[in-house]
Scaffold this motif. Sequence first.
Motif, PDB file in Angstrom:
ATOM      1  N   ASP A   1       8.158   0.110  16.639  1.00  0.00           N
ATOM      2  CA  ASP A   1       8.402  -0.519  15.343  1.00  0.00           C
ATOM      3  C   ASP A   1       9.379  -1.680  15.483  1.00  0.00           C
ATOM      4  O   ASP A   1       9.169  -2.748  14.892  1.00  0.00           O
ATOM      5  CB  ASP A   1       8.988   0.501  14.359  1.00  0.00           C
TER       6      ASP A   1
ATOM      7  N   LYS B   1      13.072   3.929  17.523  1.00  0.00           N
ATOM      8  CA  LYS B   1      11.667   3.526  17.369  1.00  0.00           C
ATOM      9  C   LYS B   1      11.419   2.160  18.004  1.00  0.00           C
ATOM     10  O   LYS B   1      11.526   1.125  17.340  1.00  0.00           O
ATOM     11  CB  LYS B   1      11.299   3.494  15.884  1.00  0.00           C
TER      12      LYS B   1
ATOM     13  N   THR C   1      13.711   3.067   9.655  1.00  0.00           N
ATOM     14  CA  THR C   1      13.819   4.496   9.363  1.00  0.00           C
ATOM     15  C   THR C   1      13.285   4.813   7.969  1.00  0.00           C
ATOM     16  O   THR C   1      12.509   5.761   7.793  1.00  0.00           O
ATOM     17  CB  THR C   1      15.295   4.939   9.463  1.00  0.00           C
TER      18      THR C   1
ATOM     19  N   SER D   1       9.526   4.782   7.955  1.00  0.00           N
ATOM     20  CA  SER D   1       8.916   5.925   8.645  1.00  0.00           C
ATOM     21  C   SER D   1       9.121   7.213   7.855  1.00  0.00           C
ATOM     22  O   SER D   1       8.319   8.133   7.937  1.00  0.00           O
ATOM     23  CB  SER D   1       9.462   6.054  10.072  1.00  0.00           C
ATOM     24  N   GLU D   2      10.185   7.275   7.046  1.00  0.00           N
ATOM     25  CA  GLU D   2      10.403   8.455   6.194  1.00  0.00           C
ATOM     26  C   GLU D   2       9.527   8.429   4.953  1.00  0.00           C
ATOM     27  O   GLU D   2       9.499   9.394   4.190  1.00  0.00           O
ATOM     28  CB  GLU D   2      11.867   8.501   5.721  1.00  0.00           C
TER      29      GLU D   2
ATOM     30  N   ARG E   1       5.759  -0.722   3.792  1.00  0.00           N
ATOM     31  CA  ARG E   1       5.998  -1.851   4.686  1.00  0.00           C
ATOM     32  C   ARG E   1       6.182  -3.162   3.910  1.00  0.00           C
ATOM     33  O   ARG E   1       6.994  -4.002   4.276  1.00  0.00           O
ATOM     34  CB  ARG E   1       4.817  -1.930   5.670  1.00  0.00           C
TER      35      ARG E   1
END
Length: 476
Positions: free
Chosen positions: A341, A338, A376, A379-380, A385
């Motif tokens: 990101d 990514k 990761t 994003s999962e 955040r």
Amino acid sequence: MQYETVIGLEVHVELSTASKIFCSCETTFGGDPNTHCCPVCTGLPGALPVLNEQVVDYAIRTCLATNCTITPLTRFDRKNYFYPDLPKAYQISQLHQPIGRNGFLDITTESGSKRIEIHEIHMEEDAGKLIHDPWEDCTLVDYNRCGVPLLEIVSEPDLRSAEEALAYLEKLRSILQFLGVSDCRMEQGSLRADVNVSVRPVGSPVFGTRTEMKNMNSFKAIGRAIVAEAKRQIDLIEDGKTIRQETRRWDENKDSSFAMRSKEDAMDYRYFPDPDLVAINITPEWIERVKANLHELPESRRARYLSDYQISAYEADVLTTNPAIANLFEQTVALSGKAKDAASWMLGEFMLACKDNECEPQDLYMPAQSLATLITRVSEGVINRNTAKKIFAAILDSQVEPNDYIKKNGLRMVSNPDALKDTIAKILTANPQSVSDFKAGKTQAKGFLVGQVMKAMQGKADPQLLNQLLQEALEA
Ligand SMILES: [Zn+2]
């Protein structure tokens, strides 16, 4: 009358070789005074210098990266002067056959891009350090730095503003760091600059009298010193006075410079070839060998980032200012897949941490594996955040492993709709005013309610789901 400022820079960079330029003493910064010394670097009678080959390798690297012509037969000269930090009473330097000449760097400023010529690059040894002790009213000397290898990179007087000078210095520093020849730690004096400034009426073909500010080791101070010195010289000219060619010292606290001594010319140093050192024959094979092992430079990395990853030109610029940043970014992308990101974390939290800790990027503890894991998990949807930011700080402070940390502290996001619905119902009951505000069209009331639910769930609610369920509850 309109004036223009003319600036030339002599940059001194300490090379990060393990040992000194003419002896095997270590070059590590600091250490107890006079513990990294031997008869050679303290100039005892009869001691003879032996050249460190790595210094020449690093100098060739730097010449190649700055487009210099490499002198096939280069040699060392003695620069004679007496000062207590120089026990031999001469510095081994290069005057007649410096290792590199006629190079250039292209810089970019708000007014566009511009080529700055490099007059020469030469190898030399550093001097010791004088420590003034006001308490005992005496001066102490530490010879640990004596004989640490230096490159002096001399620009032509092509720079016309503080902005251009800083762009040149930043570019040069980043190249030196990517080449791996110096850590360029300005606060430790690994990179310092002598700044030559003169002014002249715009359009005049002749240079004005220049002054020099020596040994400046902060970009901020260099920028301010150039502006102040140009103004001082213009004021003198306007008053009908003359500018003296002299060395001046910049006082950062007073925001002004003062005269130190009249500037020496090369003649005053009585240069002559050093009889203890033979000339060095730099063969084309040697240059090819260095070229083959040259590290990838920032410009090439920048181009690669723009073509391989979908990141902005600005992001690519920042990521290639320093090799520690670029390397961490590349490794994180390789592990997480990514790029967008990874770039956002590097430009955001990582740069902020450098600033907050007032440290260099390579001093921060942030393994690529840990940053990739954070990206990761976000994003999962395992953590949000905000939680990730807290874990990022914990990695820096206490070197935690993110997966362990999430488990141990129960940081997994609550994405169970039932648990969320219960909390939302409680918050809506407790805040009837906000609910009626929302129904009356005050949409900002929703933001307040989101905050309350998030707070009740200790920051662990899935923000997207929370938004959706809250909207449904409010409209119900
Ligand atoms: Zn030594």
